[in-house]
Structure formats: C-alpha cells, structure tokens
Design a protein around this motif. Structure first.
Motif, PDB file in Angstrom:
ATOM      1  N   GLN A 231     -30.014 -15.242   9.288  1.00  0.00           N
ATOM      2  CA  GLN A 231     -29.285 -15.069  10.555  1.00  0.00           C
ATOM      3  C   GLN A 231     -27.777 -15.187  10.372  1.00  0.00           C
ATOM      4  N   GLY A 232     -27.352 -15.865   9.323  1.00  0.00           N
ATOM      5  CA  GLY A 232     -25.924 -16.012   9.085  1.00  0.00           C
ATOM      6  C   GLY A 232     -25.228 -14.684   8.842  1.00  0.00           C
ATOM      7  N   ASP A 233     -25.974 -13.665   8.409  1.00  0.00           N
ATOM      8  CA  ASP A 233     -25.383 -12.362   8.115  1.00  0.00           C
ATOM      9  C   ASP A 233     -25.153 -11.503   9.354  1.00  0.00           C
ATOM     10  N   TYR A 234     -25.867 -11.831  10.445  1.00  0.00           N
ATOM     11  CA  TYR A 234     -25.763 -10.912  11.583  1.00  0.00           C
ATOM     12  C   TYR A 234     -25.836 -11.558  12.969  1.00  0.00           C
ATOM     13  N   ALA A 239     -23.067 -12.752  20.206  1.00  0.00           N
ATOM     14  CA  ALA A 239     -22.187 -13.700  20.901  1.00  0.00           C
ATOM     15  C   ALA A 239     -22.425 -13.622  22.401  1.00  0.00           C
ATOM     16  N   ASN A 240     -22.490 -14.810  23.032  1.00  0.00           N
ATOM     17  CA  ASN A 240     -22.642 -14.938  24.488  1.00  0.00           C
ATOM     18  C   ASN A 240     -24.003 -14.450  24.992  1.00  0.00           C
ATOM     19  N   GLN A 241     -24.976 -14.365  24.092  1.00  0.00           N
ATOM     20  CA  GLN A 241     -26.298 -13.909  24.494  1.00  0.00           C
ATOM     21  C   GLN A 241     -27.346 -14.989  24.234  1.00  0.00           C
ATOM     22  N   LYS A 265     -20.619 -21.959  18.356  1.00  0.00           N
ATOM     23  CA  LYS A 265     -19.225 -21.603  18.624  1.00  0.00           C
ATOM     24  C   LYS A 265     -19.109 -20.213  19.248  1.00  0.00           C
ATOM     25  N   ALA A 266     -20.065 -19.343  18.933  1.00  0.00           N
ATOM     26  CA  ALA A 266     -20.071 -17.992  19.507  1.00  0.00           C
ATOM     27  C   ALA A 266     -20.782 -17.960  20.858  1.00  0.00           C
ATOM     28  N   ASN A 267     -21.103 -19.140  21.372  1.00  0.00           N
ATOM     29  CA  ASN A 267     -21.753 -19.261  22.682  1.00  0.00           C
ATOM     30  C   ASN A 267     -23.094 -18.535  22.709  1.00  0.00           C
ATOM     31  N   ILE A 268     -23.819 -18.614  21.613  1.00  0.00           N
ATOM     32  CA  ILE A 268     -25.159 -18.039  21.546  1.00  0.00           C
ATOM     33  C   ILE A 268     -26.164 -19.103  21.974  1.00  0.00           C
ATOM     34  N   SER A 269     -26.950 -18.797  23.004  1.00  0.00           N
ATOM     35  CA  SER A 269     -28.007 -19.688  23.455  1.00  0.00           C
ATOM     36  C   SER A 269     -29.302 -19.324  22.738  1.00  0.00           C
TER      37      SER A 269
END
Length: 362
Positions: A231-234, A239-241, A265-269
C-alpha cells in the motif's frame, strides 16, 4: 456484576414480541467519535435502539450495567463461518454468485466472534474473478447460538488482483486483461453489472488508476476500494477517502507503521476486514489498537471497526449507538482500545448472545 448480566440475559430469553422495553444504564457509552459519555442510557425495544439520552423519556425496565457499553464491531470484509472457497472459476465474470449461499450459520466461528465483540461480518466472495459476485451481511450470533443473514445481497465485488484472477482456462492473465474484461462486461450489460456501489480489490497504482478512470467515465462516485499489496506504493492516490485495509496479527505491525502514518497524514480513513489477512478472532480490535497507537488518532481507530465499515456499505443501522440502529451492543470492562479491556456481554438485535463467566470476579 453477575446479577446484572443475568438480568440482561433474562430479557433475551423472552419471545421478541413480548420483550419489554429495556433501559440500559452503563457506567458510560462510547459515542460515534469514540469518546466516553458518562451518565447516558440506551433504550432498547424490538431489537433496535429507540433512544440514547441522559434522561430517557421512554418508559421501560432499567438495568444497571457495570462497564462500558460500545457498539458491536463490524468486519468490513470477511470469510468467517463460510465455505473455504466462495468462487466459481469456470468464467471470467460471475456477478450472480452470492456469498450468502456459502454461509454455515451454525459454524462455531460466529459465536467466537461475538465473544470478541464482533456483531456484524460482511462476507465477500473470493476475488478470483474480475466480477466475483455479491457480498452478504451476517449478524454473528443469535440467542440460539447461530448466525443470521441480515442482508443476502450487499455489493458487487470486483477484482483487479492479477495473481487471483489469472486462470489459463478462462483468463485473464494480467491486469490489462482484467481491465479489458471489466470494460467488456460493462459494455455488454451496462453499469448495472457493477451494481449501485461496487467494491474493487486492487494491489497497485495501475489497477487503482484503471478503475478510477473507468468509474469516472461511468459517472459512478460510490465505488469503494480494498487496498492489498504494498500500500505504500499507491495509497496516496486515495487521499481524503475511505478505503478497506486487511487486518493483521501483531507480528506485522513494524512493517506497516510508516505506511499508516502517511495514510493518516493524507486524511485517509480506513475500514478493517479480516479476509486476505489474519484469521484471529481478535484481529479487528488488534488492528484498531495499533492504528490508534501509530497514528495517535483513537477516534479514527475506533471508527475503523465500527462506523467506517458501515459507511462503506452505506448503512447507518450498525456500528454505532444511535437511535434507529440495530441493538448490537457490547459491554466491556474498559474502553475497547484499552489492551486490558475484556468483553463482559454481547447483545445482537436486542438479544444477549454471550455472557462472560464473571462468577469468580465479583
């Protein structure tokens, strides 16, 4: 405490139509933001929560509970209590396959999940076909000790996992081929082939971008993604989703810590699910505890196993203590994200389905 729990169980043994309105009065409840609210009571009638208030207006039998009352956990994507393989590998797409048809309602796994605070599991088919079939929502136990199908057809599951959909007999054998099959299915059957809110298993940026582009062309905005692979690659694409993530055993924590920090930090829930990951009954809670510690976001951590999975399914009747929700409630000795907390009792749809043996712990 033993008397209190026995009293709750006595209500569960009554026929549903005769079950009296019950006012549960715990030490505290857990609100949707994951915070404790002391002095609040939860009114349950006919399997649902009808009021949440410090001073309920509804009349009923009040029961004092010594502990923290939390909503039941929701497994966003699961394989518990079902056939080992829920798949049909004779075709590239099998949209008519239903995970509900592979459920064993009397499997011991359901009762074990209830003992660990999991009251709802979303079973999904194996992601071995580009269109894999529809999921099923399961209430993990009843007073009789068996599970119950709450929704036999939830969302269409689609797979862009190259290693999973590859089949020499029917194909495809690559991500490009899977995308082509998906596009052809939509061309043949229209957007209805995906249903109203499809879920996509993806494992890399190419798959995620391919699906996003296709959904944009179809003007489908409700699609959800389960992120596998590295998941670190993509993950930054989301973001924000809100996305689904595999739960894990504590042994996998160190490798994922930095990825999770970046996602936060990317506001990913996130919504945790146990399929394609850990089979431990406590995996959902372990994952939420780890997310809380790594990201320092206990609110998001608690949501990852309650309201977020419900949101992915577009449901507001599970994963929360709120008026109108199904009365899926778990009594804990402390906040569930506290490592020392343990389940004292579990209620699903107003029935007590599990009680811990506390006779020696008065």
């Amino acid at each position: 405490m033993f008397t209190t729990l026995s009293l709750i169980a006595s209500f569960a043994l009554l026929p549903q139509a005769q079950q009296p309105t019950t006012i549960l009065a715990p030490d505290a409840i857990i609100a949707e933001d994951g915070k404790l609210l002391e002095g609040y009571k939860v009114v349950v009638a006919n399997g649902k929560i009808v009021e949440v208030s410090a001073t309920p207006r509804t009349n009923g039998v009040e029961v004092k509970l010594n502990g923290i009352l939390a909503p039941g956990f929701v497994d966003a994507f699961s394989q518990a209590g079902a056939e080992r393989f829920i798949t049909e590998q004779s075709a590239k797409v099998t949209p008519e396959l239903r995970a509900a048809d592979g459920v064993h309602l009397s499997d011991d796994a359901w009762q074990e999940l209830a003992k660990h605070g999991v009251t709802t599991a979303h079973l999904v088919p194996d992601p071995t076909n580009v269109l894999s079939g529809s999921g099923a929502l399961i209430a993990t136990a009843t007073e009789a000790g068996v599970a119950k199908i709450a929704d036999a057809t939830t969302v269409q599951i689609a797979s862009l996992l190259s290693s999973s959909v590859s089949d020499r007999r029917v194909g495809p054998s690559s991500l490009a081929g899977a995308l082509e099959v998906l596009q052809q299915s939509i061309a043949d059957h229209g957007a209805r082939a995906l249903g109203h809110s499809p879920w996509f298993f993806v494992e890399d940026a190419a798959g995620a971008r391919g699906v996003t582009s296709l959904m944009s062309d179809l003007k489908v905005t409700t699609a959800k993604f389960i992120l596998l692979g590295d998941q670190g690659d993509y993950a930054g694409l989301f973001a924000n989703q809100l996305v689904g993530l595999p739960a894990f055993g504590m042994g996998g924590l160190a490798r994922r810590a930095e990825i999770w920090r970046r996602m936060a930090k990317a506001n990913i829930s996130v919504a945790f699910g146990t399929r394609m990951s850990s089979s431990e009954y406590g995996a959902l809670r372990s994952s939420a505890m780890a997310w809380s510690r790594i990201t320092r976001d206990p609110q998001g951590a608690f949501a990852s196993i309650t309201t977020n999975p419900a949101a992915m399914l577009s449901r507001n009747d599970i994963g929360r203590i709120a008026r109108g929700s199904r009365a899926d409630l778990v009594l804990w000795s402390a906040h569930p994200l506290d490592a020392q907390a343990r389940v004292l009792a579990t209620m699903i749809a107003g029935e007590t389905v599990y009680r811990a043996d506390v006779s020696t712990n008065n």
